[in-house]
Design an enzyme around this catalytic site. Structure first.
Site, mmCIF file in Angstrom:
data_model
loop_
_atom_site.group_PDB
_atom_site.id
_atom_site.type_symbol
_atom_site.label_atom_id
_atom_site.label_comp_id
_atom_site.label_asym_id
_atom_site.label_seq_id
_atom_site.Cartn_x
_atom_site.Cartn_y
_atom_site.Cartn_z
ATOM 1 N N HIS A 267 0.842 -1.201 0.000
ATOM 2 C CA HIS A 267 0.000 0.000 0.000
ATOM 3 C C HIS A 267 0.878 1.252 0.000
ATOM 4 O O HIS A 267 1.999 1.217 -0.447
ATOM 5 C CB HIS A 267 -1.011 -0.054 1.143
ATOM 6 C CG HIS A 267 -1.812 -1.323 1.119
ATOM 7 N ND1 HIS A 267 -2.808 -1.550 0.192
ATOM 8 C CD2 HIS A 267 -1.724 -2.450 1.866
ATOM 9 C CE1 HIS A 267 -3.316 -2.760 0.387
ATOM 10 N NE2 HIS A 267 -2.657 -3.336 1.398
ATOM 11 N N GLU B 17 -2.546 0.568 7.743
ATOM 12 C CA GLU B 17 -1.678 -0.538 7.352
ATOM 13 C C GLU B 17 -0.440 -0.045 6.621
ATOM 14 O O GLU B 17 0.672 -0.534 6.864
ATOM 15 C CB GLU B 17 -2.446 -1.526 6.470
ATOM 16 C CG GLU B 17 -1.596 -2.680 6.004
ATOM 17 C CD GLU B 17 -2.255 -3.566 4.968
ATOM 18 O OE1 GLU B 17 -1.581 -4.517 4.515
ATOM 19 O OE2 GLU B 17 -3.411 -3.313 4.588
ATOM 20 N N HIS C 217 2.593 -6.931 4.708
ATOM 21 C CA HIS C 217 1.222 -6.450 4.885
ATOM 22 C C HIS C 217 0.743 -6.731 6.301
ATOM 23 O O HIS C 217 1.344 -7.507 7.037
ATOM 24 C CB HIS C 217 0.284 -7.162 3.902
ATOM 25 C CG HIS C 217 0.473 -6.728 2.495
ATOM 26 N ND1 HIS C 217 -0.331 -5.796 1.899
ATOM 27 C CD2 HIS C 217 1.390 -7.082 1.572
ATOM 28 C CE1 HIS C 217 0.074 -5.598 0.657
ATOM 29 N NE2 HIS C 217 1.122 -6.365 0.437
ATOM 30 N N GLU D 266 1.488 -11.595 5.880
ATOM 31 C CA GLU D 266 0.446 -10.890 6.637
ATOM 32 C C GLU D 266 0.853 -10.964 8.108
ATOM 33 O O GLU D 266 0.779 -12.018 8.733
ATOM 34 C CB GLU D 266 -0.920 -11.545 6.429
ATOM 35 C CG GLU D 266 -1.451 -11.447 5.008
ATOM 36 C CD GLU D 266 -2.087 -10.102 4.677
ATOM 37 O OE1 GLU D 266 -1.983 -9.152 5.493
ATOM 38 O OE2 GLU D 266 -2.689 -9.989 3.595
#
Length: 182
Positions: A12, A26, A79, A144
């Site tokens: 992101h 995030e 992430h 993640e």
């Protein structure tokens, strides 16, 4: 390790905040964890490149191009997860199906994180639908690091100690990967 090139990708950024919860973005966690990982991998002797080093937007294609253009040996995208249920928790590491080395990399990173972080193990899984895994030309994983929508995990993720521990666990996993594929 001297000639090995690793591209690390803070997911992101810029206009794309990723998951958000209680004022936590995030994109900011991803960048912070990746910056810590960058230092640890450099200290191990790797050549390391980050897809972004500040709060800028990069398309998925840009991220893949950066990795593919520098003859990268492995690609790691960082992430944090989110879910509609605040009970969802744990870490998982994703790889592209059919990538044997990607699967090995995902497995050693996942195991290292579980060993060091004392957090729920969601496993390492093949994911055919993730652009950065599908279109990179080297073993690639998407990590993640926890759920920002889970209160316990978000409280951990905002601490320096935990972000250091995540980076150290991933770095250790990378070292283990290179031992396994020799």
């Amino acid at each position: 390790m001297k000639n090995k090139i690793i591209v690390i990708d803070p997911g992101h950024g810029g206009r794309d905040p990723g998951a958000t919860a209680d004022g936590i973005y995030e994109k900011d966690l991803n960048l912070n964890i990746t910056a810590r990982l960058f230092i640890l991998l450099k200290d191990l002797g790797f050549k390391v490149k980050m897809t972004r080093t500040d709060n800028r937007y990069l398309s998925l294609g840009d991220r893949v191009k950066i990795a593919n253009d520098v003859n990268t040996d492995i690609f790691i995208s960082i992430h944090c997860n989110a879910a509609s249920s605040n009970k969802a928790n744990g870490i998982e590491t994703l790889y592209y199906p059919g990538s044997d080395k990607g699967k090995i990399l995902a497995g050693v990173i996942q195991h290292s994180m579980i060993d060091k972080l004392n957090i729920t193990d969601r496993g390492f899984k093949a994911r055919p639908d993730l652009f950065v895994l599908k279109y990179t030309s080297m073993p690639a994983v998407l990590v993640e690091c926890g759920f920002i929508t889970n209160l316990e995990e978000s409280e951990l993720l905002i601490t320096d100690k935990y972000r250091n521990d995540i980076a150290a666990a991933i770095s250790d996993g990378v070292g283990e990967y290179y031992k396994k594929i020799k």
